[in-house]
Design a protein around this motif. Structure first.
Motif, mmCIF file in Angstrom:
data_model
loop_
_atom_site.group_PDB
_atom_site.id
_atom_site.type_symbol
_atom_site.label_atom_id
_atom_site.label_comp_id
_atom_site.label_asym_id
_atom_site.label_seq_id
_atom_site.Cartn_x
_atom_site.Cartn_y
_atom_site.Cartn_z
ATOM 1 N N VAL A 176 54.249 56.902 36.845
ATOM 2 C CA VAL A 176 54.026 56.923 35.401
ATOM 3 C C VAL A 176 53.596 58.333 34.999
ATOM 4 C CG1 VAL A 176 52.685 55.999 33.472
ATOM 5 C CG2 VAL A 176 53.366 54.491 35.357
ATOM 6 N N ILE A 177 54.236 58.887 33.976
ATOM 7 C CA ILE A 177 53.889 60.219 33.468
ATOM 8 C C ILE A 177 53.056 60.056 32.205
ATOM 9 C CG2 ILE A 177 54.763 62.482 32.796
ATOM 10 C CD1 ILE A 177 55.685 61.616 35.565
ATOM 11 N N LYS A 178 51.871 60.661 32.189
ATOM 12 C CA LYS A 178 51.000 60.636 31.022
ATOM 13 C C LYS A 178 50.635 62.076 30.668
ATOM 14 C CE LYS A 178 48.930 56.131 32.128
ATOM 15 N NZ LYS A 178 47.657 55.404 32.426
ATOM 16 N N GLY A 179 51.514 62.734 29.913
ATOM 17 C CA GLY A 179 51.274 64.134 29.588
ATOM 18 C C GLY A 179 51.355 64.984 30.836
ATOM 19 N N LYS A 180 50.258 65.661 31.159
ATOM 20 C CA LYS A 180 50.212 66.511 32.353
ATOM 21 C C LYS A 180 49.833 65.728 33.616
ATOM 22 C CE LYS A 180 51.104 70.293 30.066
ATOM 23 N NZ LYS A 180 52.401 70.992 30.232
ATOM 24 N N LEU A 181 49.532 64.462 33.449
ATOM 25 C CA LEU A 181 49.132 63.639 34.587
ATOM 26 C C LEU A 181 50.307 62.820 35.111
ATOM 27 C CD1 LEU A 181 45.686 62.283 33.320
ATOM 28 C CD2 LEU A 181 46.093 64.217 34.860
ATOM 29 N N ILE A 182 50.471 62.827 36.425
ATOM 30 C CA ILE A 182 51.476 62.007 37.090
ATOM 31 C C ILE A 182 50.726 60.989 37.951
ATOM 32 C CG2 ILE A 182 53.442 61.957 38.673
ATOM 33 C CD1 ILE A 182 53.842 64.954 38.011
ATOM 34 N N GLU A 183 50.910 59.708 37.653
ATOM 35 C CA GLU A 183 50.262 58.653 38.423
ATOM 36 C C GLU A 183 51.297 57.999 39.331
ATOM 37 O OE1 GLU A 183 48.333 55.849 35.886
ATOM 38 O OE2 GLU A 183 46.884 57.304 35.113
ATOM 39 N N ILE A 184 51.004 57.986 40.616
ATOM 40 C CA ILE A 184 51.885 57.335 41.588
ATOM 41 C C ILE A 184 51.106 56.175 42.209
ATOM 42 C CG2 ILE A 184 53.351 57.615 43.618
ATOM 43 C CD1 ILE A 184 53.294 60.625 43.133
ATOM 44 N N ARG A 185 51.661 54.974 42.108
ATOM 45 C CA ARG A 185 51.031 53.789 42.705
ATOM 46 C C ARG A 185 51.858 53.320 43.893
ATOM 47 N NH1 ARG A 185 49.539 53.512 37.451
ATOM 48 N NH2 ARG A 185 47.372 52.886 37.039
ATOM 49 N N TYR A 186 51.188 53.228 45.028
ATOM 50 C CA TYR A 186 51.822 52.763 46.251
ATOM 51 C C TYR A 186 51.255 51.385 46.595
ATOM 52 C CZ TYR A 186 52.479 57.858 46.988
ATOM 53 O OH TYR A 186 52.786 59.201 46.859
ATOM 54 N N THR A 187 52.114 50.391 46.749
ATOM 55 C CA THR A 187 51.675 49.074 47.185
ATOM 56 C C THR A 187 52.333 48.774 48.522
ATOM 57 O OG1 THR A 187 51.410 48.269 44.923
ATOM 58 C CG2 THR A 187 51.588 46.606 46.655
ATOM 59 N N GLY A 188 51.514 48.414 49.504
ATOM 60 C CA GLY A 188 52.037 48.138 50.833
ATOM 61 C C GLY A 188 51.161 47.171 51.590
ATOM 62 N N ASN A 189 51.652 46.739 52.749
ATOM 63 C CA ASN A 189 50.889 45.774 53.541
ATOM 64 C C ASN A 189 49.789 46.433 54.353
ATOM 65 O OD1 ASN A 189 52.341 47.062 55.577
ATOM 66 N ND2 ASN A 189 53.033 45.162 56.561
ATOM 67 N N GLY A 190 49.765 47.742 54.362
ATOM 68 C CA GLY A 190 48.725 48.476 55.069
ATOM 69 C C GLY A 190 49.067 49.948 55.066
ATOM 70 N N PHE A 191 48.053 50.796 55.257
ATOM 71 C CA PHE A 191 48.276 52.236 55.205
ATOM 72 C C PHE A 191 47.550 52.904 56.360
ATOM 73 C CE2 PHE A 191 48.948 50.662 50.955
ATOM 74 C CZ PHE A 191 50.065 51.379 50.518
ATOM 75 N N LEU A 192 48.215 53.861 56.981
ATOM 76 C CA LEU A 192 47.636 54.618 58.076
ATOM 77 C C LEU A 192 46.684 55.691 57.547
ATOM 78 C CD1 LEU A 192 51.037 55.097 59.931
ATOM 79 C CD2 LEU A 192 49.176 53.599 60.707
ATOM 80 N N TYR A 193 45.930 56.285 58.459
ATOM 81 C CA TYR A 193 44.978 57.330 58.100
ATOM 82 C C TYR A 193 45.700 58.493 57.413
ATOM 83 C CZ TYR A 193 41.362 60.901 58.704
ATOM 84 O OH TYR A 193 40.440 61.894 58.493
ATOM 85 N N ASN A 194 45.296 58.808 56.192
ATOM 86 C CA ASN A 194 45.854 59.895 55.369
ATOM 87 C C ASN A 194 47.292 59.643 54.907
ATOM 88 O OD1 ASN A 194 43.555 61.455 55.315
ATOM 89 N ND2 ASN A 194 44.224 62.892 56.865
#
Length: 250
Positions: A176-194
Motif C-alpha cells: 500500500v502506498i501512502k504518499g511517501k510511505l510504502i507499507e508492505i504486509r507479509y502474511t505467512g505460516n512462520g518467519f525465519l530470523y531477519n
C-alpha cells in the motif's frame, strides 16, 4: 490455575527485543514485572514469537498462568496503569488452559514501513526505514508477488540462523502506498530470523536497480550473499497473529 491471554502493542525503540535478556531491557521482562506487582507472584510470559531489538508490535500475543483471584479482562487496565507508556495491553482474557501463544499460532502478519523520500524525516525516523532512492514500484510489486508460495528461504535469513528447516510458506504480500510511505504486509505460516527485513531489503535493492537478478533465482540459490541488505529494524511491526487455519476470514 488460569491461563490469561494478552494482546500487546509496543514501541520497540527502547528495548532489546521481546525476549528476556540477562543484562538488557526487554518487553517480556517489563510485562512480567508488571504482572508480579499485581499478583505478588512471578510468572513466565509465553509470547507468540520473538521480535528483535528496535522492532515494534501492534498485536503481539502472549499468555501466562496464574492462580490470582483476578478476572482475565481486568488484567488489561491493571497492567496499563503501571506499565511504561511505550507498552500497552490492548486486550486481556482468560482462555483455555491448554492454549499456547506460540505453538498454536497458524499464521502471522508482519508490516514493514518504508519512508521513500530524498530527505529524511524527523517524524518517521523511529518507525520506518528511510530509503532516499527512486524506487520502481512495479518492479517491487512483481518481485514481492514471486515470494508468495512455499520455498526454502535460506537466502533470506541470517547466516547465524542454526535452524535446519528453512522452508516457510508466504500466503500473501500486500503493498500500500501512502504518499511517501510504502507499507508492505507479509502474511505467512512462520518467519525465519531477519527474514522479513532481508526480503524487504532485497525488494528495495531490486526496485532501485541495485540487484538485477530475478528474485526466484535468489530463492533457488539458497545463498544469503545473493540477497539484498537487512532492512532497518525500526520499520518492522508484528501486526497480527492468527490461530485459525482460515486466517483470511479473521
Amino acid at each position: 490455575m488460569k491461563n490469561i491471554k494478552l494482546i500487546i502493542e509496543y514501541n520497540g525503540k527502547n528495548y532489546r527485543g521481546w525476549q528476556k535478556q540477562p543484562t538488557e531491557n526487554s518487553v517480556q521482562e517489563v510485562i512480567e514485572e508488571g504482572i508480579k506487582k499485581i499478583t505478588q507472584k512471578e510468572v513466565k510470559l509465553n509470547g507468540s514469537g520473538r521480535t528483535d531489538s528496535g522492532v515494534h508490535a501492534l498485536g503481539q500475543v502472549a499468555t501466562f498462568y496464574t492462580d490470582a483471584n483476578i478476572e482475565g479482562y481486568k488484567f488489561k487496565n491493571a497492567l496499563n496503569s503501571i506499565l511504561p507508556s511505550d507498552i500497552v495491553i490492548k486486550e486481556s482474557e482468560e482462555i483455555d488452559i491448554s492454549f499456547h501463544a506460540r505453538y498454536h499460532a497458524k499464521a502471522k502478519t508482519y508490516k514493514y514501513i518504508i519512508y521513500n523520500n530524498n530527505t529524511r524525516s524527523a517524524i518517521h525516523r523511529d518507525f520506518s526505514y528511510h530509503v532516499p532512492y527512486e524506487l520502481d514500484i512495479d518492479k517491487l510489486t512483481i518481485s514481492a508477488n514471486r515470494l508468495i508460495g512455499t520455498y526454502d528461504f535460506t537466502s533470506f535469513t541470517s547466516k547465524k540462523n542454526s535452524k535446519k528447516n528453512k522452508v516457510r510458506t508466504i500466503h500473501d504480500i500486500d503493498i500500500v502506498i501512502k504518499g511517501k510511505l510504502i507499507e508492505i504486509r507479509y502474511t505467512g505460516n512462520g518467519f525465519l530470523y531477519n527474514m522479513v527485513r532481508i526480503m524487504t531489503g532485497t525488494l528495495v535493492d531490486i526496485a532501485r536497480g541495485k540487484i538485477k537478478e530475478d528474485i526466484l533465482d535468489i530463492i533457488k540459490a539458497k545463498d544469503r550473499d545473493r540477497a539484498g541488505i537487512t532492512a532497518a529494524a525500526q520499520g518492522l511491526y508484528l501486526e497480527k497473529v492468527y490461530y485459525k487455519d482460515n486466517w483470511k476470514n479473521i
